[in-house]
Design a protein around this motif. Structure first.
Motif, PDB file in Angstrom:
ATOM      1  N   PHE A  45     -10.950   8.806  10.857  1.00 55.99           N
ATOM      2  CA  PHE A  45     -10.036   7.797  11.389  1.00 55.99           C
ATOM      3  C   PHE A  45      -9.029   8.353  12.374  1.00 55.99           C
ATOM      4  O   PHE A  45      -8.545   7.628  13.238  1.00 55.99           O
ATOM      5  N   ASN A  46      -8.666   9.603  12.249  1.00 52.56           N
ATOM      6  CA  ASN A  46      -7.599  10.146  13.085  1.00 52.56           C
ATOM      7  C   ASN A  46      -7.986  10.117  14.553  1.00 52.56           C
ATOM      8  O   ASN A  46      -8.992  10.677  14.952  1.00 52.56           O
ATOM      9  N   GLY A  47      -7.197   9.424  15.359  1.00 51.69           N
ATOM     10  CA  GLY A  47      -7.427   9.377  16.799  1.00 51.69           C
ATOM     11  C   GLY A  47      -8.308   8.248  17.283  1.00 51.69           C
ATOM     12  O   GLY A  47      -8.449   8.056  18.491  1.00 51.69           O
ATOM     13  N   ILE A  48      -8.913   7.473  16.361  1.00 50.77           N
ATOM     14  CA  ILE A  48      -9.757   6.360  16.819  1.00 50.77           C
ATOM     15  C   ILE A  48      -8.873   5.185  17.235  1.00 50.77           C
ATOM     16  O   ILE A  48      -7.694   5.122  16.892  1.00 50.77           O
ATOM     17  N   LYS A  49      -9.472   4.258  17.989  1.00 49.69           N
ATOM     18  CA  LYS A  49      -8.738   3.071  18.407  1.00 49.69           C
ATOM     19  C   LYS A  49      -9.241   1.862  17.632  1.00 49.69           C
ATOM     20  O   LYS A  49     -10.444   1.651  17.502  1.00 49.69           O
ATOM     21  N   ILE A  50      -8.320   1.074  17.115  1.00 45.96           N
ATOM     22  CA  ILE A  50      -8.644  -0.189  16.455  1.00 45.96           C
ATOM     23  C   ILE A  50      -7.759  -1.252  17.086  1.00 45.96           C
ATOM     24  O   ILE A  50      -6.534  -1.116  17.129  1.00 45.96           O
ATOM     25  N   LYS A  51      -8.395  -2.299  17.576  1.00 43.35           N
ATOM     26  CA  LYS A  51      -7.687  -3.382  18.256  1.00 43.35           C
ATOM     27  C   LYS A  51      -6.762  -2.841  19.344  1.00 43.35           C
ATOM     28  O   LYS A  51      -5.625  -3.265  19.493  1.00 43.35           O
ATOM     29  N   GLY A  52      -7.263  -1.836  20.066  1.00 40.58           N
ATOM     30  CA  GLY A  52      -6.536  -1.306  21.205  1.00 40.58           C
ATOM     31  C   GLY A  52      -5.424  -0.322  20.875  1.00 40.58           C
ATOM     32  O   GLY A  52      -4.720   0.138  21.761  1.00 40.58           O
ATOM     33  N   ARG A  53      -5.266   0.020  19.602  1.00 44.61           N
ATOM     34  CA  ARG A  53      -4.197   0.940  19.225  1.00 44.61           C
ATOM     35  C   ARG A  53      -4.785   2.188  18.587  1.00 44.61           C
ATOM     36  O   ARG A  53      -5.718   2.113  17.806  1.00 44.61           O
ATOM     37  N   THR A  54      -4.222   3.322  18.919  1.00 49.18           N
ATOM     38  CA  THR A  54      -4.726   4.595  18.403  1.00 49.18           C
ATOM     39  C   THR A  54      -4.163   4.857  17.010  1.00 49.18           C
ATOM     40  O   THR A  54      -2.963   4.761  16.780  1.00 49.18           O
ATOM     41  N   ILE A  55      -5.071   5.182  16.092  1.00 46.97           N
ATOM     42  CA  ILE A  55      -4.700   5.426  14.703  1.00 46.97           C
ATOM     43  C   ILE A  55      -4.400   6.900  14.492  1.00 46.97           C
ATOM     44  O   ILE A  55      -5.133   7.758  14.971  1.00 46.97           O
ATOM     45  N   ARG A  56      -3.338   7.192  13.770  1.00 41.71           N
ATOM     46  CA  ARG A  56      -3.050   8.567  13.369  1.00 41.71           C
ATOM     47  C   ARG A  56      -3.076   8.633  11.853  1.00 41.71           C
ATOM     48  O   ARG A  56      -2.393   7.866  11.177  1.00 41.71           O
ATOM     49  N   VAL A  57      -3.885   9.518  11.326  1.00 44.05           N
ATOM     50  CA  VAL A  57      -4.057   9.621   9.875  1.00 44.05           C
ATOM     51  C   VAL A  57      -3.900  11.078   9.468  1.00 44.05           C
ATOM     52  O   VAL A  57      -4.402  11.969  10.138  1.00 44.05           O
ATOM     53  N   ASP A  58      -3.212  11.327   8.356  1.00 40.66           N
ATOM     54  CA  ASP A  58      -3.032  12.700   7.905  1.00 40.66           C
ATOM     55  C   ASP A  58      -2.878  12.723   6.396  1.00 40.66           C
ATOM     56  O   ASP A  58      -2.714  11.690   5.748  1.00 40.66           O
ATOM     57  N   HIS A  59      -2.941  13.919   5.815  1.00 42.50           N
ATOM     58  CA  HIS A  59      -2.731  14.105   4.388  1.00 42.50           C
ATOM     59  C   HIS A  59      -1.235  14.209   4.098  1.00 42.50           C
ATOM     60  O   HIS A  59      -0.467  14.647   4.950  1.00 42.50           O
ATOM     61  N   VAL A  60      -0.847  13.808   2.905  1.00 38.80           N
ATOM     62  CA  VAL A  60       0.524  14.042   2.448  1.00 38.80           C
ATOM     63  C   VAL A  60       0.466  14.792   1.123  1.00 38.80           C
ATOM     64  O   VAL A  60      -0.495  14.700   0.372  1.00 38.80           O
ATOM     65  N   ALA A  61       1.521  15.552   0.846  1.00 42.49           N
ATOM     66  CA  ALA A  61       1.552  16.345  -0.384  1.00 42.49           C
ATOM     67  C   ALA A  61       1.748  15.456  -1.610  1.00 42.49           C
ATOM     68  O   ALA A  61       1.174  15.692  -2.660  1.00 42.49           O
ATOM     69  N   ASN A  62       2.551  14.419  -1.468  1.00 40.67           N
ATOM     70  CA  ASN A  62       2.821  13.536  -2.602  1.00 40.67           C
ATOM     71  C   ASN A  62       2.675  12.087  -2.181  1.00 40.67           C
ATOM     72  O   ASN A  62       3.392  11.623  -1.294  1.00 40.67           O
ATOM     73  N   HIS A  80       2.989   6.374 -10.380  1.00 33.48           N
ATOM     74  CA  HIS A  80       4.400   6.753 -10.467  1.00 33.48           C
ATOM     75  C   HIS A  80       4.577   7.902 -11.457  1.00 33.48           C
ATOM     76  O   HIS A  80       5.357   8.822 -11.231  1.00 33.48           O
ATOM     77  N   ALA A  81       3.841   7.842 -12.557  1.00 31.38           N
ATOM     78  CA  ALA A  81       4.009   8.840 -13.622  1.00 31.38           C
ATOM     79  C   ALA A  81       3.319  10.163 -13.296  1.00 31.38           C
ATOM     80  O   ALA A  81       3.870  11.234 -13.522  1.00 31.38           O
ATOM     81  N   LYS A  82       2.106  10.097 -12.752  1.00 34.11           N
ATOM     82  CA  LYS A  82       1.287  11.307 -12.619  1.00 34.11           C
ATOM     83  C   LYS A  82       0.958  11.704 -11.191  1.00 34.11           C
ATOM     84  O   LYS A  82       0.483  12.804 -10.957  1.00 34.11           O
ATOM     85  N   GLY A  83       1.153  10.804 -10.254  1.00 35.64           N
ATOM     86  CA  GLY A  83       0.774  11.110  -8.878  1.00 35.64           C
ATOM     87  C   GLY A  83      -0.652  10.692  -8.593  1.00 35.64           C
ATOM     88  O   GLY A  83      -1.373  10.232  -9.465  1.00 35.64           O
ATOM     89  N   CYS A  84      -1.050  10.879  -7.341  1.00 36.30           N
ATOM     90  CA  CYS A  84      -2.371  10.451  -6.889  1.00 36.30           C
ATOM     91  C   CYS A  84      -3.351  11.611  -6.939  1.00 36.30           C
ATOM     92  O   CYS A  84      -2.997  12.751  -6.666  1.00 36.30           O
ATOM     93  N   GLY A  85      -4.588  11.316  -7.286  1.00 33.62           N
ATOM     94  CA  GLY A  85      -5.630  12.331  -7.241  1.00 33.62           C
ATOM     95  C   GLY A  85      -5.586  13.290  -8.416  1.00 33.62           C
ATOM     96  O   GLY A  85      -6.102  14.387  -8.331  1.00 33.62           O
ATOM     97  N   VAL A  86      -4.981  12.861  -9.533  1.00 33.69           N
ATOM     98  CA  VAL A  86      -4.792  13.781 -10.650  1.00 33.69           C
ATOM     99  C   VAL A  86      -6.103  14.227 -11.285  1.00 33.69           C
ATOM    100  O   VAL A  86      -6.164  15.292 -11.876  1.00 33.69           O
ATOM    101  N   LYS A  87      -7.161  13.429 -11.172  1.00 36.31           N
ATOM    102  CA  LYS A  87      -8.440  13.800 -11.782  1.00 36.31           C
ATOM    103  C   LYS A  87      -9.364  14.493 -10.791  1.00 36.31           C
ATOM    104  O   LYS A  87     -10.495  14.784 -11.094  1.00 36.31           O
ATOM    105  N   THR A  88      -8.878  14.732  -9.593  1.00 36.18           N
ATOM    106  CA  THR A  88      -9.713  15.266  -8.532  1.00 36.18           C
ATOM    107  C   THR A  88      -9.591  16.774  -8.447  1.00 36.18           C
ATOM    108  O   THR A  88      -8.484  17.293  -8.452  1.00 36.18           O
TER     109      THR A  88
END
Length: 114
Positions: A45-62, A80-88
């Protein structure tokens, strides 16, 4: 189903809004069920255009689940309690990606999402 769901199961979305106006600030946070989906989403997704607008996508730590609802579902309460991706398992490639299964998709860090 939107474009963000193309690479895996999205378990939570936090569309960030202005507290005064309620309008979207132009970005959101996504939590994928699987870390591999996060990597695919960022890579594709990073850098593609959707409906004429460029998308910026990145990872976040939390991942930031929605905070302002009094009626949170079980998934959001768990995030809220455990965070995202806890089983990954951690991503093991040489690049420095977050170990959580979360991606901020900004709407200029991502104009159109799901």
């Amino acid at each position: 189903s939107g474009v963000c769901c193309r690479y895996g199961e999205v378990v939570n979305i936090n569309l960030v809004r202005d507290k005064k106006t309620g309008k979207s600030k132009g970005f959101c946070f996504l939590c994928y069920e699987d870390q591999r989906s996060t990597i695919l989403a960022v890579d594709n997704f990073n850098g593609i255009k959707i409906k004429g607008r460029t998308i910026r996508v990145d990872h976040v730590a939390n991942y930031r689940p929605p905070q302002d609802s009094d009626d949170l579902d079980d998934v959001t309460k768990t995030l809220h309690a455990k965070g995202c991706g806890v089983k990954t398992p951690p991503h093991t490639s040489s690049d420095s990606l977050s170990e959580d299964g979360d991606v901020p998709v900004k709407k200029p860090k991502g104009e159109v999402c799901c």
